[in-house]
Design a protein around this motif. Structure first.
Motif, PDB file in Angstrom:
ATOM      1  N   LEU A 297     -17.488  -6.720   0.923  1.00 27.28           N
ATOM      2  CA  LEU A 297     -16.694  -5.509   1.073  1.00 27.28           C
ATOM      3  C   LEU A 297     -15.297  -5.902   1.552  1.00 27.28           C
ATOM      4  O   LEU A 297     -15.109  -6.968   2.126  1.00 27.28           O
ATOM      5  CB  LEU A 297     -17.325  -4.570   2.114  1.00 27.28           C
ATOM      6  N   GLY A 298     -14.336  -5.034   1.325  1.00 32.23           N
ATOM      7  CA  GLY A 298     -13.028  -5.218   1.932  1.00 32.23           C
ATOM      8  C   GLY A 298     -12.997  -4.531   3.286  1.00 32.23           C
ATOM      9  O   GLY A 298     -13.716  -3.556   3.515  1.00 32.23           O
ATOM     10  N   LEU A 299     -12.178  -5.029   4.191  1.00 28.45           N
ATOM     11  CA  LEU A 299     -12.033  -4.416   5.506  1.00 28.45           C
ATOM     12  C   LEU A 299     -10.563  -4.525   5.919  1.00 28.45           C
ATOM     13  O   LEU A 299     -10.058  -5.636   6.119  1.00 28.45           O
ATOM     14  CB  LEU A 299     -12.930  -5.107   6.528  1.00 28.45           C
ATOM     15  N   VAL A 300      -9.883  -3.384   5.991  1.00 30.44           N
ATOM     16  CA  VAL A 300      -8.457  -3.371   6.306  1.00 30.44           C
ATOM     17  C   VAL A 300      -8.180  -2.345   7.403  1.00 30.44           C
ATOM     18  O   VAL A 300      -9.045  -1.543   7.768  1.00 30.44           O
ATOM     19  CB  VAL A 300      -7.603  -3.045   5.059  1.00 30.44           C
ATOM     20  N   ALA A 301      -6.961  -2.369   7.925  1.00 21.20           N
ATOM     21  CA  ALA A 301      -6.580  -1.472   9.005  1.00 21.20           C
ATOM     22  C   ALA A 301      -6.366  -0.050   8.499  1.00 21.20           C
ATOM     23  O   ALA A 301      -5.929   0.165   7.367  1.00 21.20           O
ATOM     24  CB  ALA A 301      -5.299  -1.981   9.670  1.00 21.20           C
ATOM     25  N   PRO A 302      -6.680   0.946   9.321  1.00 22.22           N
ATOM     26  CA  PRO A 302      -6.439   2.340   8.935  1.00 22.22           C
ATOM     27  C   PRO A 302      -4.948   2.649   8.895  1.00 22.22           C
ATOM     28  O   PRO A 302      -4.124   1.870   9.386  1.00 22.22           O
ATOM     29  CB  PRO A 302      -7.143   3.139  10.043  1.00 22.22           C
ATOM     30  N   PRO A 303      -4.579   3.793   8.321  1.00 22.42           N
ATOM     31  CA  PRO A 303      -3.164   4.175   8.275  1.00 22.42           C
ATOM     32  C   PRO A 303      -2.552   4.295   9.668  1.00 22.42           C
ATOM     33  O   PRO A 303      -3.254   4.432  10.675  1.00 22.42           O
ATOM     34  CB  PRO A 303      -3.186   5.527   7.557  1.00 22.42           C
ATOM     35  N   ILE A 304      -1.226   4.259   9.689  1.00 20.58           N
ATOM     36  CA  ILE A 304      -0.473   4.273  10.939  1.00 20.58           C
ATOM     37  C   ILE A 304       0.220   5.618  11.113  1.00 20.58           C
ATOM     38  O   ILE A 304       0.859   6.129  10.190  1.00 20.58           O
ATOM     39  CB  ILE A 304       0.584   3.150  10.934  1.00 20.58           C
ATOM     40  N   THR A 305       0.085   6.192  12.305  1.00 18.49           N
ATOM     41  CA  THR A 305       0.756   7.458  12.606  1.00 18.49           C
ATOM     42  C   THR A 305       2.183   7.210  13.080  1.00 18.49           C
ATOM     43  O   THR A 305       3.128   7.864  12.627  1.00 18.49           O
ATOM     44  CB  THR A 305      -0.029   8.240  13.680  1.00 18.49           C
ATOM     45  N   GLU A 306       2.349   6.275  14.004  1.00 16.53           N
ATOM     46  CA  GLU A 306       3.673   5.899  14.513  1.00 16.53           C
ATOM     47  C   GLU A 306       3.733   4.377  14.590  1.00 16.53           C
ATOM     48  O   GLU A 306       2.850   3.750  15.186  1.00 16.53           O
ATOM     49  CB  GLU A 306       3.927   6.486  15.907  1.00 16.53           C
ATOM     50  N   GLU A 307       4.755   3.782  13.996  1.00 18.96           N
ATOM     51  CA  GLU A 307       4.904   2.330  14.037  1.00 18.96           C
ATOM     52  C   GLU A 307       4.997   1.847  15.487  1.00 18.96           C
ATOM     53  O   GLU A 307       5.697   2.418  16.312  1.00 18.96           O
ATOM     54  CB  GLU A 307       6.165   1.895  13.285  1.00 18.96           C
TER      55      GLU A 307
END
Length: 434
Positions: A297-307
């Protein structure tokens, strides 16, 4: 296993919230003034309780055997039950003031038990009997309630995004790279759904999970609840969040009806969606449910609300705690240290309890490919990891379930966002004032 555990926890926490637990002597008032030490020549018997199955029981037996090679004068009597039965028995023991000396512990119960004086203050043992060098400040902070350490995590997980590369290949769409904005993620989901031809979707309505609301709030610098257990968000905050999922509910994501048909699987492990926002320790269960032909499976970071925001955090898969009623706190702390920090423990348990929280245990663990992937993922999000939020309020599990149910109703179109927000705040008022 984790999802079943959480489901059971909702019922158990709700029941436990109504139970007035008997307070026990212990906590900081009973802590010795000088740094405590353990006399290895003292004959001691400890009770150790954990939840799990025969596989985990065998691992604990191996760990106890290794522990006794170093501490032959400490006899450890271990017992285990399934998760719901484990907490039913603890509730009974708590009322009688005879909890086991050392317990595997769940995060959802930590505030309830600690605030009722049922857990021993571990601060006097940190840095002497319990080695803190292999444990980061973020990890140690997880077990703190009202400025006192009551438990130590055995293992951790973090919020992430799983991807199905095999299913993505059928759509011809490149994998989501992780991060980006929530709008970027929705656009990617829409691209996958368009290419999926009605049989593959980019994902599900992530606004049905309270954890996604939580990381968006943390992205703005706010935990869901304050240290005092008060809500740290407004009706407008929740309204904005649920309204942001309308496009997903309108067709970008897999429909609520389709999800109902594949339950108890999710859209992801039913091979309908190419992405899922969830805890990173769900991977093994996903691979098992996806079945033959799925090896990665791939595993990546969730979206960002504030940098730059510290929106993510390490959550304990489980912890170890010591009962306030123990007659041998130094010996109990010695056992806790071994079960969390020792190389022998890491080698024996591997990732059975989650990714080891201790660096010494992690280095000794034999990680399978998925375990190694999770370790690399958690290292990759180090810049986004902040302090864990305050320990969950008593009754948090019932709120989490209410949030999920309202998200499901929004998916079916049987409730408006305004009504959903009103119902959630009414439920929260009941939980906070029970």
């Amino acid at each position: 296993m984790f999802s079943k555990k959480r489901a059971f926890a909702v019922t158990a926490i709700a029941a436990g919230a109504a139970l007035v637990l008997a307070g026990c002597a212990g906590g900081s008032e009973d802590a010795p003034d000088a740094a405590p030490t353990f006399d290895p020549n003292e004959e001691v018997t400890l009770d150790l309780a954990f939840w799990g199955n025969d596989v985990r029981a065998d691992l604990y037996n191996q760990a106890i055997e290794a522990f006794n090679e170093e501490y032959p004068n400490i006899t450890v009597n271990a017992s285990f039950l399934g998760f719901p039965e484990f907490w039913e028995k603890r509730q009974t023991e708590a009322a009688g003031g005879n909890l086991p000396d050392v317990m595997q512990f769940d995060y959802s119960y930590l505030r309830q038990y600690s605030e009722n004086g049922l857990l021993h203050d571990l601060d006097p043992y940190l840095g002497n009997i319990i080695d803190t060098d292999p444990l980061s400040e973020n990890i140690l902070g997880i077990g703190v309630v009202n400025d006192t350490t009551y438990a130590i995590p055995t293992s951790t997980n973090a919020w992430g995004m799983y991807l199905n590369p095999k299913l993505l290949e059928t759509t011809g769409v490149e994998a989501y790279e992780g991060g980006g904005s929530w709008e970027d993620y929705q656009d990617w989901m829409a691209e996958v759904t368009d290419a999926g031809g009605g049989s593959v979707w980019g994902g599900t309505d992530y606004t049905g999970r309270i954890q996604n609301f939580e990381i968006q709030q943390r992205g703005k610098g706010e935990d869901l609840f304050t240290d005092e257990g008060e809500p740290n968000f407004t009706e407008d905050d929740l309204t904005e969040f649920w309204e942001s999922g309308q496009a997903i509910r309108d067709g970008i994501g897999v429909s609520a009806q389709t999800l109902e048909e594949v339950y108890p699987k999710s859209g992801f492990d039913a091979a309908l969606t190419t992405s899922e926002l969830t805890w990173d320790n769900f991977g093994a269960g996903y691979l098992g449910n996806l079945g033959e032909g799925y090896t990665e499976l791939g595993l990546v970071a969730p979206p960002i609300t504030e940098e730059g925001a510290k929106d993510l955090y390490l959550k304990p898969s489980m912890l170890h705690a010591i009962a306030a009623n123990t007659e041998h706190p130094e010996a109990a702390a010695t056992l806790v240290n071994f079960l969390i920090n020792s190389p022998e423990s890491g080698e024996i348990f591997g990732t059975n309890r989650g990714l080891p929280a201790s660096e010494t245990a992690l280095e000794a663990a034999q990680l399978d490919p998925l375990g190694q992937q999770i370790a690399e993922y958690e290292a990759s999000i180090a810049d986004r990891l902040g302090d864990a939020p305050p320990v969950p309020i008593v009754g948090y599990g019932s709120l989490e379930e209410k949030f999920r149910q309202l998200g499901q109703e929004l998916g079916f179109g049987t409730i408006t966002v305004e009504d959903a927000v009103s119902q959630f705040f009414a439920e929260m008022d009941v939980v906070l004032n029970q």
